[in-house]
Design an enzyme around this catalytic site. Structure first.
Site, PDB file in Angstrom:
ATOM      1  N   LYS A  11       0.852  -1.203   0.000  1.00 48.54           N
ATOM      2  CA  LYS A  11       0.000   0.000   0.000  1.00 48.54           C
ATOM      3  C   LYS A  11       0.889   1.257   0.000  1.00 48.54           C
ATOM      4  O   LYS A  11       1.951   1.231  -0.612  1.00 48.54           O
ATOM      5  CB  LYS A  11      -0.986  -0.046   1.164  1.00 48.54           C
ATOM      6  CG  LYS A  11      -1.753  -1.370   1.205  1.00 48.54           C
ATOM      7  CD  LYS A  11      -2.936  -1.379   2.112  1.00 48.54           C
ATOM      8  CE  LYS A  11      -3.614  -2.732   2.024  1.00 48.54           C
ATOM      9  NZ  LYS A  11      -4.855  -2.818   2.769  1.00 48.54           N
ATOM     10  N   HIS A  94      -8.438  -3.212  -6.472  1.00 46.40           N
ATOM     11  CA  HIS A  94      -8.389  -3.278  -5.005  1.00 46.40           C
ATOM     12  C   HIS A  94      -9.513  -2.421  -4.417  1.00 46.40           C
ATOM     13  O   HIS A  94      -9.824  -1.355  -4.948  1.00 46.40           O
ATOM     14  CB  HIS A  94      -7.021  -2.799  -4.495  1.00 46.40           C
ATOM     15  CG  HIS A  94      -6.828  -3.121  -3.047  1.00 46.40           C
ATOM     16  ND1 HIS A  94      -7.401  -2.369  -2.053  1.00 46.40           N
ATOM     17  CD2 HIS A  94      -6.170  -4.142  -2.440  1.00 46.40           C
ATOM     18  CE1 HIS A  94      -7.093  -2.922  -0.879  1.00 46.40           C
ATOM     19  NE2 HIS A  94      -6.341  -3.988  -1.085  1.00 46.40           N
ATOM     20  N   GLU A 164     -11.046 -10.752  -1.550  1.00 46.33           N
ATOM     21  CA  GLU A 164     -10.769  -9.960  -0.354  1.00 46.33           C
ATOM     22  C   GLU A 164     -12.064  -9.329   0.147  1.00 46.33           C
ATOM     23  O   GLU A 164     -12.433  -8.232  -0.327  1.00 46.33           O
ATOM     24  CB  GLU A 164      -9.800  -8.812  -0.681  1.00 46.33           C
ATOM     25  CG  GLU A 164      -8.429  -9.239  -1.089  1.00 46.33           C
ATOM     26  CD  GLU A 164      -7.398  -8.136  -0.807  1.00 46.33           C
ATOM     27  OE1 GLU A 164      -6.386  -8.452  -0.208  1.00 46.33           O
ATOM     28  OE2 GLU A 164      -7.627  -6.974  -1.178  1.00 46.33           O
ATOM     29  N   SER A 212      -6.628  -9.515   6.344  1.00 44.24           N
ATOM     30  CA  SER A 212      -6.005  -9.875   7.633  1.00 44.24           C
ATOM     31  C   SER A 212      -5.309 -11.238   7.582  1.00 44.24           C
ATOM     32  O   SER A 212      -5.255 -11.940   8.595  1.00 44.24           O
ATOM     33  CB  SER A 212      -7.031  -9.882   8.763  1.00 44.24           C
ATOM     34  OG  SER A 212      -7.713  -8.652   8.830  1.00 44.24           O
ATOM     35  N   GLY A 233      -1.554  -7.519   3.273  1.00 40.54           N
ATOM     36  CA  GLY A 233      -1.325  -6.083   3.478  1.00 40.54           C
ATOM     37  C   GLY A 233      -0.476  -5.863   4.712  1.00 40.54           C
ATOM     38  O   GLY A 233       0.754  -5.986   4.695  1.00 40.54           O
TER      39      GLY A 233
HETATM   40  P1  PGA Z   1      -4.616  -6.675   5.080  1.00 42.64           P
HETATM   41  O1  PGA Z   1      -4.753  -6.054   3.615  1.00 42.64           O
HETATM   42  O2  PGA Z   1      -3.800  -7.927   4.961  1.00 42.64           O
HETATM   43  O3  PGA Z   1      -3.932  -5.619   5.870  1.00 42.64           O
HETATM   44  O4  PGA Z   1      -6.007  -6.957   5.547  1.00 42.64           O
HETATM   45  C1  PGA Z   1      -4.921  -6.848   2.480  1.00 42.64           C
HETATM   46  C2  PGA Z   1      -5.177  -5.971   1.280  1.00 42.64           C
HETATM   47  O5  PGA Z   1      -5.792  -4.908   1.441  1.00 42.64           O
HETATM   48  O6  PGA Z   1      -4.765  -6.306   0.165  1.00 42.64           O
END
Ligand code: PGA
Length: 254
Positions: A11, A94, A164, A212, A233
């Site tokens: 990100k 995304h 996701e 997560s 992420g």
């Molecule tokens: P996260 O994000 O693992 O922090 O939940 C995943 C993503 O947004 O691709």
């Protein structure tokens, strides 16, 4: 056998090139034993060039790209430019970009642009809420149908589909109990939509999980949820955690 894939989505992190290089090096120097798992780092555009010179063992990706080569698109970076910087993957669709206004029609154009620049699209799909009447399934189906409209079926197996659910992302989670059985269910659903769209003989893409994903739940998602990999992420910003996820994926029975 098709390899599993673990993708880091950094990100808008880290804040400096120096920190990006350190994180990248910490991962690169610890994956020399990894053979059955592909590891992709989707970093901010501005770090790609430098990171590309550090290690070829880690594959690079970007977190967005605009279709085409060059043109009057202020502030955009093209799929061709990203490819020329050494990236081979691109995250498209995304939920954080959808929240900024990207819709399925634009994502569809970007997927086509990515494929024509020889980038592998990582198409993100997933609902914001799960309603009891299961309307979210229609929502996910519509995302797939519109994002993949008009794409040659030979490209489908080359793509990555990242399921996701927005409500399970570490930064916005409203529920923390998404479980492997639920993933398996949606994986079957996604495969069915793809066979309906592209014919039952179509070679299916890898279907991975994001939301997560971490070193604590990875094993269960692999062995009970049959994930083909992860889009990570938050946990990808700590090399130790990310390396653990890679090792668990490498050694999983599924
Ligand atoms: P996260 O994000 O693992 O922090 O939940 C995943 C993503 O947004 O691709």
């Amino acid at each position: 056998m098709v390899k599993k894939i673990v993708i880091a989505n950094w990100k808008m992190n880290p804040v400096s090139s120096k920190e990006a290089e350190k994180l990248f090096k910490d991962i690169a120097k610890n994956i020399y034993k990894i053979k059955k798992t592909q590891v992709v780092i989707c970093a901010p555009f501005i770090y790609l060039d430098k990171l590309n010179k550090i290690s070829k063992k880690l594959i690079l990706g970007s977190q967005n790209a605009f279709m085409g080569e060059t043109g009057p698109f202020t502030g955009e970076v093209s799929t061709e430019m990203v490819y020329n910087l050494g990236a081979r993957y691109v995250i498209l669709g995304h939920s954080e970009r959808r929240a900024l206004g990207e819709d399925n029609i634009l994502i569809n154009k970007k997927i086509k642009g990515a494929l024509s620049s020889s980038l592998t699209p990582i198409l993100c799909i997933g609902e914001s809420v799960r309603d009891e009447s299961h309307k979210y399934l229609d929502f996910v189906k519509n995302q797939i149908v519109e994002c993949l409209a008009g794409i040659n079926k030979n490209y489908i197996s080359k793509m990555i589909i990242a399921y996701e659910p927005v409500w399970a992302l570490s930064t916005t989670a409203s529920r923390h109990d998404f479980n492997p059985a639920e993933f398996l269910e949606i994986k079957i659903f996604i495969k069915k939509i793809l066979s309906d769209m592209f014919g039952s003989k179509v070679e299916l893409p890898r279907i991975i999980y994001g939301g997560s994903a971490n070193e604590k739940n990875a094993k269960d998602f692999l062995e009970k949820g049959e994930v083909d990999g992860f889009l990570v992420g938050g946990a990808s910003l700590k090399s130790k955690k990310f390396l653990e996820i890679i090792n668990i994926t490498e050694n999983a029975k599924y």
